[in-house]
Design an enzyme around this catalytic site. Structure first.
Site, PDB file in Angstrom:
ATOM      1  N   LYS A 119     -13.002  -1.236 -17.340  1.00 57.31           N
ATOM      2  CA  LYS A 119     -13.166  -1.381 -15.884  1.00 57.31           C
ATOM      3  C   LYS A 119     -14.560  -1.885 -15.529  1.00 57.31           C
ATOM      4  O   LYS A 119     -14.722  -2.782 -14.719  1.00 57.31           O
ATOM      5  CB  LYS A 119     -12.968  -0.033 -15.164  1.00 57.31           C
ATOM      6  CG  LYS A 119     -11.613   0.586 -15.306  1.00 57.31           C
ATOM      7  CD  LYS A 119     -11.492   1.842 -14.440  1.00 57.31           C
ATOM      8  CE  LYS A 119     -12.473   2.940 -14.786  1.00 57.31           C
ATOM      9  NZ  LYS A 119     -12.254   3.554 -16.117  1.00 57.31           N
ATOM     10  N   ARG A 151     -10.599   8.731  -8.152  1.00 53.05           N
ATOM     11  CA  ARG A 151     -10.111   9.252  -9.420  1.00 53.05           C
ATOM     12  C   ARG A 151      -9.074  10.349  -9.226  1.00 53.05           C
ATOM     13  O   ARG A 151      -8.610  10.933 -10.197  1.00 53.05           O
ATOM     14  CB  ARG A 151     -11.278   9.825 -10.202  1.00 53.05           C
ATOM     15  CG  ARG A 151     -11.666   8.984 -11.425  1.00 53.05           C
ATOM     16  CD  ARG A 151     -12.832   9.647 -12.040  1.00 53.05           C
ATOM     17  NE  ARG A 151     -13.175   9.330 -13.366  1.00 53.05           N
ATOM     18  CZ  ARG A 151     -14.111   8.451 -13.726  1.00 53.05           C
ATOM     19  NH1 ARG A 151     -14.688   7.691 -12.833  1.00 53.05           N
ATOM     20  NH2 ARG A 151     -14.445   8.331 -14.977  1.00 53.05           N
ATOM     21  N   ARG A 166     -12.028  13.787 -21.258  1.00 46.78           N
ATOM     22  CA  ARG A 166     -11.955  12.759 -20.201  1.00 46.78           C
ATOM     23  C   ARG A 166     -10.582  12.093 -20.176  1.00 46.78           C
ATOM     24  O   ARG A 166     -10.066  11.773 -19.107  1.00 46.78           O
ATOM     25  CB  ARG A 166     -13.064  11.724 -20.399  1.00 46.78           C
ATOM     26  CG  ARG A 166     -14.423  12.281 -19.987  1.00 46.78           C
ATOM     27  CD  ARG A 166     -15.569  11.532 -20.623  1.00 46.78           C
ATOM     28  NE  ARG A 166     -15.651  10.168 -20.167  1.00 46.78           N
ATOM     29  CZ  ARG A 166     -16.107   9.158 -20.906  1.00 46.78           C
ATOM     30  NH1 ARG A 166     -16.509   9.363 -22.133  1.00 46.78           N
ATOM     31  NH2 ARG A 166     -16.177   7.957 -20.396  1.00 46.78           N
ATOM     32  N   ARG A 216     -19.303   2.622 -28.028  1.00 43.52           N
ATOM     33  CA  ARG A 216     -19.974   2.076 -26.839  1.00 43.52           C
ATOM     34  C   ARG A 216     -21.444   2.476 -26.774  1.00 43.52           C
ATOM     35  O   ARG A 216     -21.802   3.611 -27.068  1.00 43.52           O
ATOM     36  CB  ARG A 216     -19.245   2.581 -25.591  1.00 43.52           C
ATOM     37  CG  ARG A 216     -19.914   2.129 -24.293  1.00 43.52           C
ATOM     38  CD  ARG A 216     -19.020   2.249 -23.122  1.00 43.52           C
ATOM     39  NE  ARG A 216     -18.765   3.624 -22.714  1.00 43.52           N
ATOM     40  CZ  ARG A 216     -18.003   3.952 -21.676  1.00 43.52           C
ATOM     41  NH1 ARG A 216     -17.404   3.006 -20.976  1.00 43.52           N
ATOM     42  NH2 ARG A 216     -17.815   5.214 -21.369  1.00 43.52           N
ATOM     43  N   ARG A 261     -23.871   7.321 -24.362  1.00 43.10           N
ATOM     44  CA  ARG A 261     -23.691   8.301 -23.288  1.00 43.10           C
ATOM     45  C   ARG A 261     -23.347   9.662 -23.879  1.00 43.10           C
ATOM     46  O   ARG A 261     -22.539   9.739 -24.811  1.00 43.10           O
ATOM     47  CB  ARG A 261     -22.565   7.841 -22.353  1.00 43.10           C
ATOM     48  CG  ARG A 261     -23.010   6.773 -21.381  1.00 43.10           C
ATOM     49  CD  ARG A 261     -21.876   6.182 -20.582  1.00 43.10           C
ATOM     50  NE  ARG A 261     -20.872   7.120 -20.116  1.00 43.10           N
ATOM     51  CZ  ARG A 261     -19.869   6.788 -19.307  1.00 43.10           C
ATOM     52  NH1 ARG A 261     -19.746   5.535 -18.887  1.00 43.10           N
ATOM     53  NH2 ARG A 261     -18.987   7.675 -18.925  1.00 43.10           N
TER      54      ARG A 261
HETATM   55  P1  AMP Z   1     -17.541   6.867 -15.710  1.00 41.56           P
HETATM   56  O1  AMP Z   1     -18.851   6.192 -15.887  1.00 41.56           O
HETATM   57  O2  AMP Z   1     -16.700   6.223 -14.642  1.00 41.56           O
HETATM   58  O3  AMP Z   1     -16.797   7.057 -17.000  1.00 41.56           O
HETATM   59  O4  AMP Z   1     -17.865   8.347 -15.149  1.00 41.56           O
HETATM   60  C1  AMP Z   1     -18.618   9.249 -15.901  1.00 41.56           C
HETATM   61  C2  AMP Z   1     -18.468  10.641 -15.332  1.00 41.56           C
HETATM   62  O5  AMP Z   1     -18.960  10.657 -13.986  1.00 41.56           O
HETATM   63  C3  AMP Z   1     -17.051  11.172 -15.228  1.00 41.56           C
HETATM   64  O6  AMP Z   1     -16.566  11.730 -16.439  1.00 41.56           O
HETATM   65  C4  AMP Z   1     -17.196  12.212 -14.124  1.00 41.56           C
HETATM   66  O7  AMP Z   1     -17.821  13.397 -14.604  1.00 41.56           O
HETATM   67  C5  AMP Z   1     -18.180  11.525 -13.179  1.00 41.56           C
HETATM   68  N1  AMP Z   1     -17.453  10.687 -12.179  1.00 41.56           N
HETATM   69  C6  AMP Z   1     -17.482   9.337 -12.051  1.00 41.56           C
HETATM   70  N2  AMP Z   1     -16.701   8.941 -11.053  1.00 41.56           N
HETATM   71  C7  AMP Z   1     -16.139  10.045 -10.539  1.00 41.56           C
HETATM   72  C8  AMP Z   1     -15.194  10.292  -9.498  1.00 41.56           C
HETATM   73  N3  AMP Z   1     -14.651   9.304  -8.777  1.00 41.56           N
HETATM   74  N4  AMP Z   1     -14.871  11.589  -9.241  1.00 41.56           N
HETATM   75  C9  AMP Z   1     -15.394  12.606  -9.927  1.00 41.56           C
HETATM   76  N5  AMP Z   1     -16.262  12.449 -10.951  1.00 41.56           N
HETATM   77  C10 AMP Z   1     -16.635  11.182 -11.251  1.00 41.56           C
END
Ligand code: AMP
Length: 217
Positions: A13, A88, A171, A127, A160
């Site tokens: 994404k 989400r 996740r 990654r 990360r």
């Molecule tokens: P990502 O970079 O999109 O994989 O997000 C990393 C982490 O940020 C996720 O595992 C959540 O802990 C938090 N996060 C990101 N976007 C959201 C969202 N829309 N709602 C809740 N937590 C989020």
């Protein structure tokens, strides 16, 4: 134009949203990047989100919704945005619909990038992300020109903390139970376009461009 990029962690994404946003002249808003930036800058928002992110669970809705809606209402987002990683769950999707409707706007399309679980695991475990500009790369599929340094800005690459095996597993579970129902939510209103996310970055990008109506890009 408001477009959502939907898909499991590791589906691509972020990479695709960044390049399609550049082509369309839209702002790229990635909720995970906003949390990580806030954390790097030692802001309260980042500290609030930290423990949830490390565990691989969702940050509470109100914190997330407030953060993203504030970003969407910034002047540079007025012409539209690509949302990556938000919404989400259904509560976030409804809050977004409501906030856009209040401004006479709506989501135009939802790009759902589909990738097999085997490929997701491979992508996430290899990654690396730039500490400065958040651009991702992959240790074997798209290695950086200089080891440990971002090709785009020269920033430091890091893994990360939520790209560890245990966190990845959590996740993916959270994605299946909370985020996957959004595929139906947007499918029912005819906004969903499903994209095969397997294959090289350029190939997937061409599929997305075609699905969004290539003439606009
Ligand atoms: P990502 O970079 O999109 O994989 O997000 C990393 C982490 O940020 C996720 O595992 C959540 O802990 C938090 N996060 C990101 N976007 C959201 C969202 N829309 N709602 C809740 N937590 C989020």
């Amino acid at each position: 134009m408001y477009i959502i990029f939907l898909g499991a962690p590791g589906a691509g994404k972020g990479t695709q949203a960044a390049s399609v946003a550049r082509k369309l002249g839209l702002v790229h808003i990635a909720s995970g990047d906003l949390f990580r930036q806030a954390l790097e800058q030692g802001k309260e928002l980042g500290l609030k989100a930290k423990s949830y992110m490390e565990k691989g669970v969702l940050v509470p809705d109100q914190i997330t919704i407030d953060m993203v809606l504030e970003r969407i209402s910034a002047p540079d987002s007025g012409g539209g945005a690509i949302l990556d990683g938000f919404p989400r769950n259904l509560k976030q999707a409804e809050a977004l619909d409501e906030a856009l409707a209040q401004q006479g706007k709506a989501i135009d399309k939802v790009v759902y990038i589909k990738v097999s679980e085997e490929e997701l695991l491979k992508r996430l475990s290899g990654r690396r992300v730039c500490r400065q500009c958040q651009t991702p790369c992959h240790v074997s599929d798209s290695p950086p020109r200089v080891e440990g340094r971002c090709d785009k800005c020269g920033g430091e690459l890091y893994q990360r903390p939520d790209d560890t095996e245990e966190s990845i597993k959590r996740r993916l579970e959270v994605y299946s139970s909370e985020t996957a129902p959004l595929v139906d939510y947007y499918g029912r209103v005819g906004k969903l376009v499903e994209i095969d996310g397997e294959g090289g970055v350029d190939k997937v990008e061409r599929r997305i461009v075609a699905a969004l109506g290539g003439e606009r890009l």
